[in-house]
Design a protein around this motif. Structure first.
Motif: not given
Length: 840
Positions: A121-138, A377-384
């Motif tokens: 929730s904090l590292e993968l989704l909030v920091r690395q995904c929501a913190g970048t424009v492309a991943c957040r938009a997708a 963790a691995y499954r969430v990364v493959e999702w985003v």
């Protein structure tokens, strides 16, 4: 003897057999208990056909403790905790150090779960995904325009939900308040004859609060580490390390409670729990405030939050080290006086896995926990996005421990299926087939490895064809030799006549399959061994990563180059994807089973069987596992037996236990014996008065059938249910304890066959029904093969329907007769239990 002079108390097994089926009465009458622990009585007395002896039959239905509740099936996703708690009771004696190691390992597994959720929730989704424009938009478009601090607050919701769930589940119990004042355990390890052992342990609440506190601290430390994330105006490292140091102090408090495992009356664990909650709020508040305006408009990948990689690696390394320490502790126990005493028993009663059952079961629990964490963790990364080992590549950076854990589970997903066929063939004593399957598995493993090399493709297909041929030949061998010569001769001895009669092969085949129960632990041991090796490998990589924290940028001795290249290689990516897929599928299946139990009573019962097997014992190694039913069932059954023998003045009370119910009956008799040996306290308040216990013990008999007491429980839990305990009860009860079993039963077996005595055939008229050896009666299954126009065809019953066998009623009647004439040897004669033929 009048029907009311003898009462048979039937106790079902893990399948939760309905009382209507247990009693053969569609409308039984409730006589005692409540809506979860019910005693019901049949409307008509049972009658032994040979002697005409009659008796009243009651059913004790405890299936609603676990099988009866749909919500309880949701515990399935926490099965690693329950398995670890089970490991505590497999130790060879009272090993305080080994118990402490198990409790610490349980704490690490709890922290793994909470940390993996926080990482996602904090590292993968909030920091690395929501913190970048492309991943957040997708994937996370609703975060557009949010400051990073607000995202951090939202990211705290999943771990807080998990912590709250763990706390809520850990405080659940199905036990009533104690009926007396006898609460202190007689020994630290406890015993089946100690009433306090079966009640909620005063150490469990402290352990639960310590786990909740540690979970809160782990999330707080992750927030504190995030304060060191690179940004232009980030706070001084002093603040971050100060908050981390405060968390270490609270964590040390929790670890101390876990190691010492004090009584709740000696330590204020609630203060620890609320202190950890306050720490989490402080750490989260500080991180939110100082990182509120952290930029979230990066076009490419961002630098991961500090601390997450270190925490996950520390937990992986600790799991490995604690398993190693546990192995050393078990070696010490095995060579202790108690361990030597248990290991010198006859090989039929020696502890499983040569006394290292605690290590095997703990390794299995750790393997599942590591897999669940890494797979999530691995499954969430493959999702985003795509998982990568470092920030210099396109994708989301995944912690080393999760990358390695998912890859190792991929290895397990390939290796374990290849081992199943040869191990199963060996379990049923088909040696030639096992060798062929093993050769096929080796070639198949080579074929899989060839897919990741540069060899021509035809080499892979040749290896695959060779493996398929070996498996096909092994399968043909299995079919042709599905019935062993020795088993076939035994079946022909049971059913004299032509050897080619219909049914002979089917009976022999079922007997051969049932004989595998003595080797079920081979398959479990293989999985634990594979899992333990993989956990050790993952822990080793985690230790290396901790020793060289900057391995991604510049590592000594080429460690970074090797680790980075390996984690980025095609085999590692394929294995990681496969392991993540397997673990995710397993979790989804467990969740679907839990949801399905809300709608399907049959599925609820099936899922409840799992918990009936793991939730019998008190929660002492891990507090967050299914509420134990063993204490409630044992206490209720003992109370009913005392009530019948005392208040109702029943001459003979026969406890009749099927499968797991035989263990409940054994525990009830142990508890009754313990209460009869314990003087009344000065205030006179206790669970059962000594005089009542002594009087009841004289009027109680025992019949077990389909029981695992000898082949499973005495070997898996030698300190509590070992051969010495079985022999002691046998010596005290004598002919008041009989066991019934079938060779076709895949779960039940003999219990009291210790002396090497010959079988005595048992007859009913002209029909041979079974054999007697000591106080064990082996029933033929089916009862007869030859068609008889005056009898109903006999089915193959296996583990079920012992009540329908003609010998069963006679066995209960003989036990009741032995109870009525205590310590008098019963001469087995007459219709069902004699070696002499009745009739012309």
């Amino acid at each position: 003897m009048r029907p009311e002079d003898v009462v048979e108390l039937r106790v079902h097994g893990v399948s939760g057999t309905p009382p209507e089926a247990m009693l053969g009465d569609p409308f039984p009458t409730p006589v005692a208990g409540d809506d979860v622990a019910r005693f019901l009585r049949a409307g008509k007395p049972a009658r032994a056909l040979s002697s005409g002896r009659t008796r009243t039959v009651e059913a004790f239905h405890w299936g609603r403790f676990t099988s009866g509740g749909a919500s309880r099936a949701l515990w399935l996703v926490l099965i690693p905790f329950a398995i670890l708690n089970l490991a505590r009771y497999t130790l060879l004696g009272a090993g305080r150090f080994a118990e402490a190691v198990l409790r610490l390992l349980g704490l690490v597994l709890t922290c793994m779960l909470v940390t993996s959720v926080a990482y996602v929730s904090l590292e993968l989704l909030v920091r690395q995904c929501a913190g970048t424009v492309a991943c957040r938009a997708a994937n996370l478009g609703f975060f557009d325009g949010w400051p990073f601090g607000a995202m951090l607050l939202v990211g705290m919701a999943p771990p807080l939900l998990v912590i709250t769930t763990l706390w809520w589940f850990g405080r659940q119990t199905f036990l009533y308040e104690p009926k007396g004042t006898h609460h202190a355990w007689e020994t630290r390890s406890g015993s089946l004859g100690d009433y306090a052992f079966w009640h909620t342990s005063p150490r469990t609440p402290v352990l639960r609060d310590a786990h909740v506190a540690a979970a809160c601290v782990m999330v707080g430390v992750l927030y504190a580490g995030a304060l060191r994330t690179e940004q232009p105006d980030r706070p001084s490292d002093v603040l971050s390390w100060s908050v981390v140091g405060l968390g270490v102090l609270v964590l040390s408090w929790a670890v101390g409670c876990v190691v010492m495992s004090p009584d709740r009356r000696k330590v204020n664990s609630r203060a620890l729990k609320w202190a950890s909650v306050a720490y989490l709020l402080v750490a989260a508040g500080a991180a939110t405030a100082f990182l509120w305006r952290l930029p979230t408009d990066a076009s490419a990948g961002v630098t991961p939050l500090a601390g997450f990689e270190a925490v996950t690696n520390v937990l992986g390394a600790l799991a490995m080290l604690l398993l190693i320490v546990l192995f050393g502790a078990c070696v010490h126990l095995r060579h202790s006086a108690r361990g030597v005493e248990l290991m010198v028993a006859d090989k039929r009663f020696r502890p499983m896995w040569h006394g290292y059952a605690a290590v095997v079961i703990a390794a299995l629990a750790t393997t599942l926990a590591v897999g669940f964490s890494g797979g999530l963790a691995y499954r969430v990364v493959e999702w985003v996005g795509d998982p990568v080992p470092d920030a210099g590549r396109q994708g989301l950076v995944l912690s080393t421990s999760y990358l390695v854990g998912a890859g190792l589970w991929g290895v397990l997903a390939i290796a374990f299926p290849l081992l199943v066929a040869p191990i199963v063939a060996a379990m049923v004593r088909q040696v030639s087939s096992a060798i062929l399957f093993a050769a096929g598995s080796v070639v198949a493993g080579v074929a899989v490895a060839l897919r990741w090399t540069s060899v021509p493709g035809w080499v892979f297909w040749v290896a695959a064809m060779v493996a398929g041929m070996l498996y096909a030949i092994g399968a043909v061998s299995c079919i042709r030799h599905s019935v062993g010569a020795a088993i076939r001769e035994g079946v022909l001895a049971d059913y004299p006549g032509r050897p080619d009669r219909p049914g002979i092969r089917k009976v022999a085949f079922n007997q051969r399959l049932a004989s595998a129960k003595y080797r079920y632990h081979w398959l479990l041991g293989a999985m634990a061994l594979l899992g333990g090796v993989l956990v050790a490998a993952g822990g080793g990589v985690a230790l290396a990563s901790l020793a060289y924290p900057d391995w991604r940028s510049a590592a000594p001795s080429g460690l970074a180059d090797w680790l980075s290249s390996w984690l980025s290689s095609r085999p590692a990516q394929d294995l990681g994807a496969l392991g993540s897929l397997v673990v995710s599928g397993l979790v989804v299946v467990l969740l679907l089973l839990g949801v399905r139990t809300w709608q399907s009573p049959s599925m609820r019962t099936a899922v409840g069987i799992v918990w009936d097997l793991v939730a019998f014992w008190p929660r002492l190694a891990h507090p967050i596992c299914p509420p134990p039913y063993g204490g409630r069932a044992t206490i209720e059954l003992t109370s009913r037996a005392v009530r019948l023998a005392g208040h109702h003045d029943v001459d003979a009370v026969v406890l009749s236990g099927h499968s797991q119910g035989s263990v409940v009956c054994f525990a009830a008799l142990s508890l009754l014996r313990g209460e009869s040996e314990r003087p009344d306290p000065a205030d006179g308040e206790r669970y059962i008065r000594q005089a009542d216990a002594v009087a009841a013990l004289r009027r109680v008999g025992l019949v077990t059938y389909g029981s695992q007491l000898q082949w499973a429980y005495s070997r898996l839990f030698p300190h509590y249910l070992g051969h010495a305990e079985l022999a002691r009860l046998h010596d005290e009860l004598g002919d008041r304890w009989w066991n019934v079993h079938r060779l076709t039963d895949p779960l039940g077996g003999p219990v009291q066959v210790w002396a090497e005595t010959a079988d005595e055939p048992l007859f009913a008229g002209q029909k041979l029904w079974g054999f007697r050896c000591g106080n064990d009666v082996r029933l033929r299954d089916p009862e007869f093969l030859d068609p008889d126009p005056d009898m109903v065809a006999s089915p193959l019953r296996g583990h079920s329907d012992y009540y329908d066998d003609p010998v069963f009623d006679e066995v209960v009647a003989r036990v009741a007769e032995a109870v009525s004439t205590p310590r008098t040897t019963v001469v087995i004669g007459g219709l069902a239990l004699s070696g002499d033929r009745i009739g012309p």
